[in-house]
Design a protein around this motif. Structure first.
Motif, PDB file in Angstrom:
ATOM      1  N   HIS A 179     -65.221  20.190  28.395  1.00 44.26           N
ATOM      2  CA  HIS A 179     -64.859  19.573  27.108  1.00 44.26           C
ATOM      3  C   HIS A 179     -65.677  18.320  26.825  1.00 44.26           C
ATOM      4  O   HIS A 179     -65.180  17.381  26.200  1.00 44.26           O
ATOM      5  CB  HIS A 179     -63.365  19.247  27.100  1.00 44.26           C
ATOM      6  CG  HIS A 179     -62.489  20.432  27.319  1.00 44.26           C
ATOM      7  ND1 HIS A 179     -62.219  21.355  26.337  1.00 44.26           N
ATOM      8  CD2 HIS A 179     -61.850  20.863  28.437  1.00 44.26           C
ATOM      9  CE1 HIS A 179     -61.432  22.296  26.823  1.00 44.26           C
ATOM     10  NE2 HIS A 179     -61.202  22.034  28.100  1.00 44.26           N
ATOM     11  N   GLU A 216     -68.070  17.544  24.758  1.00 45.31           N
ATOM     12  CA  GLU A 216     -68.255  17.132  23.355  1.00 45.31           C
ATOM     13  C   GLU A 216     -66.998  16.470  22.802  1.00 45.31           C
ATOM     14  O   GLU A 216     -67.084  15.445  22.129  1.00 45.31           O
ATOM     15  CB  GLU A 216     -68.666  18.329  22.500  1.00 45.31           C
ATOM     16  CG  GLU A 216     -70.087  18.768  22.775  1.00 45.31           C
ATOM     17  CD  GLU A 216     -70.554  19.890  21.862  1.00 45.31           C
ATOM     18  OE1 GLU A 216     -69.926  20.110  20.799  1.00 45.31           O
ATOM     19  OE2 GLU A 216     -71.545  20.540  22.216  1.00 45.31           O
ATOM     20  N   GLN A 217     -65.833  17.032  23.074  1.00 42.86           N
ATOM     21  CA  GLN A 217     -64.582  16.427  22.609  1.00 42.86           C
ATOM     22  C   GLN A 217     -64.386  15.049  23.229  1.00 42.86           C
ATOM     23  O   GLN A 217     -64.035  14.097  22.539  1.00 42.86           O
ATOM     24  CB  GLN A 217     -63.385  17.302  22.974  1.00 42.86           C
ATOM     25  CG  GLN A 217     -63.285  18.589  22.192  1.00 42.86           C
ATOM     26  CD  GLN A 217     -62.134  19.424  22.714  1.00 42.86           C
ATOM     27  OE1 GLN A 217     -62.158  19.862  23.872  1.00 42.86           O
ATOM     28  NE2 GLN A 217     -61.134  19.640  21.874  1.00 42.86           N
ATOM     29  N   LEU A 218     -64.604  14.962  24.531  1.00 38.23           N
ATOM     30  CA  LEU A 218     -64.395  13.691  25.231  1.00 38.23           C
ATOM     31  C   LEU A 218     -65.413  12.646  24.787  1.00 38.23           C
ATOM     32  O   LEU A 218     -65.066  11.480  24.602  1.00 38.23           O
ATOM     33  CB  LEU A 218     -64.460  13.911  26.745  1.00 38.23           C
ATOM     34  CG  LEU A 218     -63.343  14.790  27.321  1.00 38.23           C
ATOM     35  CD1 LEU A 218     -63.639  15.135  28.776  1.00 38.23           C
ATOM     36  CD2 LEU A 218     -61.989  14.112  27.195  1.00 38.23           C
ATOM     37  N   GLY A 268     -66.714  12.286  21.942  1.00 39.36           N
ATOM     38  CA  GLY A 268     -66.298  11.773  20.643  1.00 39.36           C
ATOM     39  C   GLY A 268     -65.191  10.740  20.733  1.00 39.36           C
ATOM     40  O   GLY A 268     -65.001   9.939  19.814  1.00 39.36           O
ATOM     41  N   ASP A 269     -64.431  10.749  21.837  1.00 41.71           N
ATOM     42  CA  ASP A 269     -63.334   9.796  22.021  1.00 41.71           C
ATOM     43  C   ASP A 269     -63.756   8.536  22.773  1.00 41.71           C
ATOM     44  O   ASP A 269     -62.944   7.620  22.933  1.00 41.71           O
ATOM     45  CB  ASP A 269     -62.178  10.459  22.777  1.00 41.71           C
ATOM     46  CG  ASP A 269     -61.496  11.538  21.959  1.00 41.71           C
ATOM     47  OD1 ASP A 269     -61.465  11.415  20.714  1.00 41.71           O
ATOM     48  OD2 ASP A 269     -60.992  12.510  22.558  1.00 41.71           O
ATOM     49  N   ALA A 309     -73.761  15.503  25.526  1.00 42.68           N
ATOM     50  CA  ALA A 309     -72.832  15.679  24.414  1.00 42.68           C
ATOM     51  C   ALA A 309     -72.886  14.510  23.429  1.00 42.68           C
ATOM     52  O   ALA A 309     -72.129  14.484  22.468  1.00 42.68           O
ATOM     53  CB  ALA A 309     -71.416  15.852  24.944  1.00 42.68           C
ATOM     54  N   VAL A 335     -56.953  18.529  28.769  1.00 42.37           N
ATOM     55  CA  VAL A 335     -57.880  17.864  27.856  1.00 42.37           C
ATOM     56  C   VAL A 335     -57.107  17.014  26.844  1.00 42.37           C
ATOM     57  O   VAL A 335     -57.557  15.919  26.471  1.00 42.37           O
ATOM     58  CB  VAL A 335     -58.844  18.858  27.176  1.00 42.37           C
ATOM     59  CG1 VAL A 335     -58.121  19.748  26.181  1.00 42.37           C
ATOM     60  CG2 VAL A 335     -59.985  18.121  26.497  1.00 42.37           C
ATOM     61  N   ASP A 336     -55.938  17.462  26.427  1.00 44.33           N
ATOM     62  CA  ASP A 336     -55.141  16.671  25.488  1.00 44.33           C
ATOM     63  C   ASP A 336     -54.662  15.373  26.129  1.00 44.33           C
ATOM     64  O   ASP A 336     -54.685  14.315  25.490  1.00 44.33           O
ATOM     65  CB  ASP A 336     -53.948  17.487  24.975  1.00 44.33           C
ATOM     66  CG  ASP A 336     -54.373  18.653  24.093  1.00 44.33           C
ATOM     67  OD1 ASP A 336     -55.446  18.563  23.451  1.00 44.33           O
ATOM     68  OD2 ASP A 336     -53.640  19.661  24.049  1.00 44.33           O
ATOM     69  N   ARG A 368     -57.760  13.049  26.345  1.00 45.30           N
ATOM     70  CA  ARG A 368     -58.140  12.493  25.043  1.00 45.30           C
ATOM     71  C   ARG A 368     -57.141  11.437  24.585  1.00 45.30           C
ATOM     72  O   ARG A 368     -57.530  10.414  24.027  1.00 45.30           O
ATOM     73  CB  ARG A 368     -58.285  13.614  24.015  1.00 45.30           C
ATOM     74  CG  ARG A 368     -59.453  14.549  24.352  1.00 45.30           C
ATOM     75  CD  ARG A 368     -59.685  15.578  23.306  1.00 45.30           C
ATOM     76  NE  ARG A 368     -60.299  14.897  22.156  1.00 45.30           N
ATOM     77  CZ  ARG A 368     -60.318  15.415  20.938  1.00 45.30           C
ATOM     78  NH1 ARG A 368     -59.778  16.594  20.700  1.00 45.30           N
ATOM     79  NH2 ARG A 368     -60.895  14.759  19.949  1.00 45.30           N
ATOM     80  N   ARG A 389     -57.925   7.410  23.864  1.00 46.91           N
ATOM     81  CA  ARG A 389     -57.654   6.791  22.555  1.00 46.91           C
ATOM     82  C   ARG A 389     -56.759   5.565  22.668  1.00 46.91           C
ATOM     83  O   ARG A 389     -56.780   4.716  21.792  1.00 46.91           O
ATOM     84  CB  ARG A 389     -57.002   7.810  21.618  1.00 46.91           C
ATOM     85  CG  ARG A 389     -57.961   8.893  21.176  1.00 46.91           C
ATOM     86  CD  ARG A 389     -57.278   9.809  20.176  1.00 46.91           C
ATOM     87  NE  ARG A 389     -57.983  11.062  20.082  1.00 46.91           N
ATOM     88  CZ  ARG A 389     -57.436  12.252  20.221  1.00 46.91           C
ATOM     89  NH1 ARG A 389     -56.149  12.386  20.444  1.00 46.91           N
ATOM     90  NH2 ARG A 389     -58.178  13.325  20.143  1.00 46.91           N
TER      91      ARG A 389
END
Length: 191
Positions: free
Chosen positions: A54, A56-58, A60-61, A86, A182-183, A186, A190
């Motif tokens: 993950h 790319e998702q991480l 971005g955070d 990423a 992953v949730d 993230r 945050r």
């Protein structure tokens, strides 16, 4: 920053940065069990396989400076490469990992004692080699197992990956109390 270059921070520099106004986010990429055993206070546990799956998702955070931590530095470098690819920036790796951090006398939070994954790999690999050499006295073909383990260790060194370590990380002993999702990761990034 060149994506092939990994910026390093020493344990002493990390401690100094942690009291700074722009303290870095600490991401520990070891298994949950390793993290439970000992970790730097305030670090977030996001195991390496989750980072890789993950990235790319991480990425971005991530906001601001980030220091990646593992046992000795290898997994943190792998996470650095994945996150950099990423698009993440301001990433550094704790030089020598938790092992160097504790050796430098820097504080860690301790929990249930467990062997580090690298130590488990050495035990299993050494036992397989010794056992196959002894077995080869009666069954000569058993020596090929020792050769296979040696080839696997050489490949692990050359590629900076470890299939045996990845397999051992999946054992219940190394999973820890609750798996990281992953949730969860993230949300922790945050907040």
């Amino acid at each position: 920053m060149n994506s092939r270059t990994t910026d390093l921070v020493t344990p002493t520099e990390l401690t100094a940065r942690s009291t700074d106004a722009t303290a870095p986010t600490l991401i520990d990429v070891r298994t949950p069990a390793e993290y439970e055993t000992a970790h730097i206070a305030g670090s977030i546990n996001i195991p390496l396989p989750l980072v890789q799956a993950h990235a790319e998702q991480l990425a971005g955070d991530l906001d601001g400076p980030v220091v990646l931590v593992c046992q000795a530095g290898g997994r943190a470098r792998t996470a650095h490469a994945a996150l950099t690819a990423a698009g993440a920036q301001q990433l550094t790796v704790l030089d020598g990992g938790i092992a160097a951090h504790t050796a430098a006398g820097q504080p860690v939070r301790r929990g249930r004692p467990r062997w580090a994954l690298e130590r488990q790999v050495r035990l299993v690999a050494g036992s397989l080699v010794a056992g196959s050499v002894l077995t080869s006295l009666r069954f000569p073909r058993a020596r090929f197992l020792a050769g296979g383990v040696g080839a696997g260790l050489a490949t692990a060194a050359l590629t900076d990956t470890c299939a045996m370590g990845a397999a051992l990380a999946k054992l219940p002993y190394n999973r820890g109390g609750r798996p990281v999702t992953v949730d969860d990761a993230r949300e922790a990034l945050r907040s």
